[in-house]
Motif scaffolding. Structure first.
Motif, PDB file in Angstrom:
ATOM      1  N   GLU A  64       0.830  -1.201   0.000  1.00  0.00           N
ATOM      2  CA  GLU A  64       0.000   0.000   0.000  1.00  0.00           C
ATOM      3  C   GLU A  64       0.869   1.257   0.000  1.00  0.00           C
ATOM      4  O   GLU A  64       0.532   2.256  -0.652  1.00  0.00           O
ATOM      5  CB  GLU A  64      -0.946  -0.007   1.204  1.00  0.00           C
ATOM      6  N   PHE A 127      -8.251  -2.526   0.534  1.00  0.00           N
ATOM      7  CA  PHE A 127      -7.003  -2.785  -0.174  1.00  0.00           C
ATOM      8  C   PHE A 127      -6.532  -4.227   0.101  1.00  0.00           C
ATOM      9  O   PHE A 127      -6.461  -4.656   1.251  1.00  0.00           O
ATOM     10  CB  PHE A 127      -5.926  -1.801   0.297  1.00  0.00           C
ATOM     11  N   ALA A 138      -2.511  -4.817  -6.921  1.00  0.00           N
ATOM     12  CA  ALA A 138      -3.364  -4.293  -5.858  1.00  0.00           C
ATOM     13  C   ALA A 138      -4.808  -4.254  -6.323  1.00  0.00           C
ATOM     14  O   ALA A 138      -5.107  -3.809  -7.431  1.00  0.00           O
ATOM     15  CB  ALA A 138      -2.908  -2.891  -5.450  1.00  0.00           C
ATOM     16  N   TYR A 140      -8.362  -2.730  -5.037  1.00  0.00           N
ATOM     17  CA  TYR A 140      -9.012  -1.886  -4.035  1.00  0.00           C
ATOM     18  C   TYR A 140     -10.110  -1.062  -4.687  1.00  0.00           C
ATOM     19  O   TYR A 140     -10.145  -0.868  -5.906  1.00  0.00           O
ATOM     20  CB  TYR A 140      -8.002  -0.979  -3.325  1.00  0.00           C
TER      21      TYR A 140
END
Length: 567
Positions: A64, A127, A138, A140
């Motif tokens: 992140e 996330f 990723a 999200y």
């Protein structure tokens, strides 16, 4: 994870290439747009390297953090590219306006939002790290700030692309290749981020923006190495065009098709007594007695009251044409001629009054001198009276020469076929030279020139040659065509004439005055006649030279316009 993480390798390759490119571009930092271009590349390095590392990291927290660096790098790229587009195209002054400060503030605020997202969840939520194509991607839910930033990103990049394309349209081939290449560079990353943001494609979780920077940097390198991006810089031309108007001492106003002011330079602001912002869109005839839509293609005098005095300007109006020769507006250039017109008026009055009084009064003096000479038998007195009469004749000749100058130089040059042989014999008929002048010019020689100016040249030179030859009992004067030569400029040929005499030569102080274009003492009007010859030859586009020695004086006159087949 797969042993071959190709998306990460491509992203890393893009980052390394951008880093090397950054090092090379440092030498152009002082060029227009150079520093902004370095900011763009630095942002690209951050985007590519953060994504390359992120694709290899499966820890959610670290992943992140790296994702937030991607968005910070993207914000840096956008701000740098916008600044570059304006500076590179010569519009750098626009970056000092509030809008650019707001754009920078937005980039800083957005970067702060994504970096601190774990605290508030505004940029994204839910996330998680998923494996796609052997790398960590990723997944999200994007928040409103990211969508808003995307819209802003697309808008400002579109404007920047338009500025660069406008350079191609405005300046044609001079900056075409580099401007087009640089304008295309944002498109691959913009397409990639759009596909990822709206989850389009076979692997919607995988962000290919870093990979898309490979064609991006390839286009940048093409513009720099192949098209001399910073060597041929459109900012130079645009700045030069702006300076040519703004730094010009003459007032310049540009109006549209309805005579409304669209721009003006500082000199025009001073003349109109209005600031640029206040004058824009106002009809020009609210400030000056000029309607450019009626006066284009010519010039006129305009009277203006400014700085406590009445000034007179010559206004030259020129149409501005666009594609298809359509008239887009008019340029009005004003030249202050107040002093020039006043000087011309004073000279005209002085010339007219002095010449009139000189002729009338000296005619009276001449009459009395003749009367007195007829009544005296004193030889010494007769000698003095004869000298006075000669001086009076010289002054009268000087006045007539001044009248000839005014009449000759005030007329427009009219080009027509002229038979030189015929013109010369007409000149000899008007000069008291008896049989003392020999003409050696082919009867067929014909020039396209101004008849009266050419007559003036020969008349004054022949008169001068005869006078000087007679003063030494010389054999007379000769007017001859020496040769014809190719013209110095353009097609055609020039005729070279020589007027020779065996006199004492023209005084050096009179010839020196012609070279330095200054006044000098005049000898019975001969000096004034030489000025008239010099001005007339200049008006004909010719050349005049003198050679004086113990054997006399030779004047060479080069005149253009020999008509082929009439030499």
């Amino acid at each position: 994870m797969s042993t071959f993480a190709w998306p990460a390798l491509l992203a890393l390759l893009a980052g390394v290439v951008n880093l090397a490119f950054f090092g090379y571009v440092l030498r152009f930092a002082d060029k227009p747009g150079g520093r902004s271009f370095l900011v763009v590349i630095a942002g690209q390095v951050l985007v590519c390297c953060s994504q390359a590392v992120a694709m290899l990291v499966f820890d959610p927290l670290a992943r992140e953090v790296l994702e937030s660096l991607f968005w910070v790098g993207a914000a840096v790229v956008v701000v740098g590219y916008v600044a570059f587009a304006f500076e590179y195209t010569g519009r750098g002054q626009a970056l000092r306006r509030p809008w650019f400060g707001l754009l920078v503030a937005d980039a800083v605020a957005f970067s702060a939002v994504v970096v601190t997202n774990p605290l508030h969840g505004l940029a994204w939520q839910s996330f998680e790290v998923v494996q796609t194509e052997g790398v960590a991607s990723a997944d999200y839910a994007v928040g409103l700030p990211v969508y808003l930033q995307f819209v802003l990103l697309a808008a400002v990049l579109t404007v920047s692309i338009f500025l660069l394309i406008d350079t191609v349209l405005s300046y044609g081939p001079l900056y075409r290749t580099q401007a087009v290449a640089i304008a295309l560079t944002p498109i691959p990353p913009l397409v990639a981020v759009t596909l990822w943001l709206f989850e389009v494609g076979p692997s919607p979780e995988l962000n290919f923006v870093a990979v898309a920077f490979i064609p991006h940097v390839a286009l940048d390198m093409y513009a720099l190495f192949r098209s001399e991006m910073f060597a041929l810089n459109p900012a130079t031309r645009r700045t030069g065009e702006r300076a040519a108007i703004d730094d010009l001492g003459n007032p310049v106003v540009v109006v549209d098709e309805d005579n409304r002011i669209v721009t003006l330079n500082p000199a025009a602001e001073s003349l109109l007594g209005a600031a640029k912002r206040a004058a824009l869109t106002n009809p020009l005839d609210d400030h000056l007695d000029i309607d450019a839509t009626d006066d284009h293609g010519g010039e006129r005098h305009v009277s203006v009251y400014a700085d406590g005095e009445r000034l007179t300007f010559t206004a030259v109006v020129t149409p501005l044409t666009g594609p298809g020769d359509a008239t887009l507006g008019y340029t009005v250039v004003l030249q202050d001629v107040t002093d020039e017109l006043a000087r011309k008026q004073r000279l005209a009055v002085l010339n007219r009054v002095l010449r009139h009084n000189l002729r009338n009064d000296l005619t009276v003096v001449q009459g009395y001198l003749d009367e007195v000479r007829s009544r005296t038998d004193d030889p010494e007195l007769e000698t003095m009276l004869a000298t006075a009469a000669d001086e009076t004749d010289g002054l009268l000749a000087l006045g007539e020469k001044a009248r000839d100058i005014e009449r000759t130089m005030d007329r427009d040059v009219t080009v027509e076929p002229v038979l030189v042989h015929e013109l010369l014999y007409g000149v000899l008929d008007g000069v008291d030279c008896g049989d003392g002048v020999t003409v050696s010019v082919p009867p067929a020689l014909e020039l396209r020139t101004d008849r009266e100016l050419l007559r003036t040249v020969f008349a004054n030179l022949v008169e001068n040659a005869v006078e000087h030859a007679a003063s030494t009992d010389g054999t007379g004067a000769t007017v001859a065509l020496v040769e014809t030569l190719p013209a110095d400029t353009g097609d055609g040929r020039d005729a070279i004439f020589e007027i020779r005499d065996e006199g004492p030569g023209i005084p050096d102080h009179e010839l020196d005055a012609l070279d330095r274009e200054a006044e000098t003492a005049l000898d019975h009007g001969s000096g004034l006649g030489l000025w008239l010859v010099s001005w007339s030859v200049d008006a004909l586009g010719g050349e005049l030279t003198f050679e004086s020695d113990d054997d006399g004086t030779t004047v060479r006159v080069r005149v253009p316009g020999v008509i082929a087949g009439h030499e």
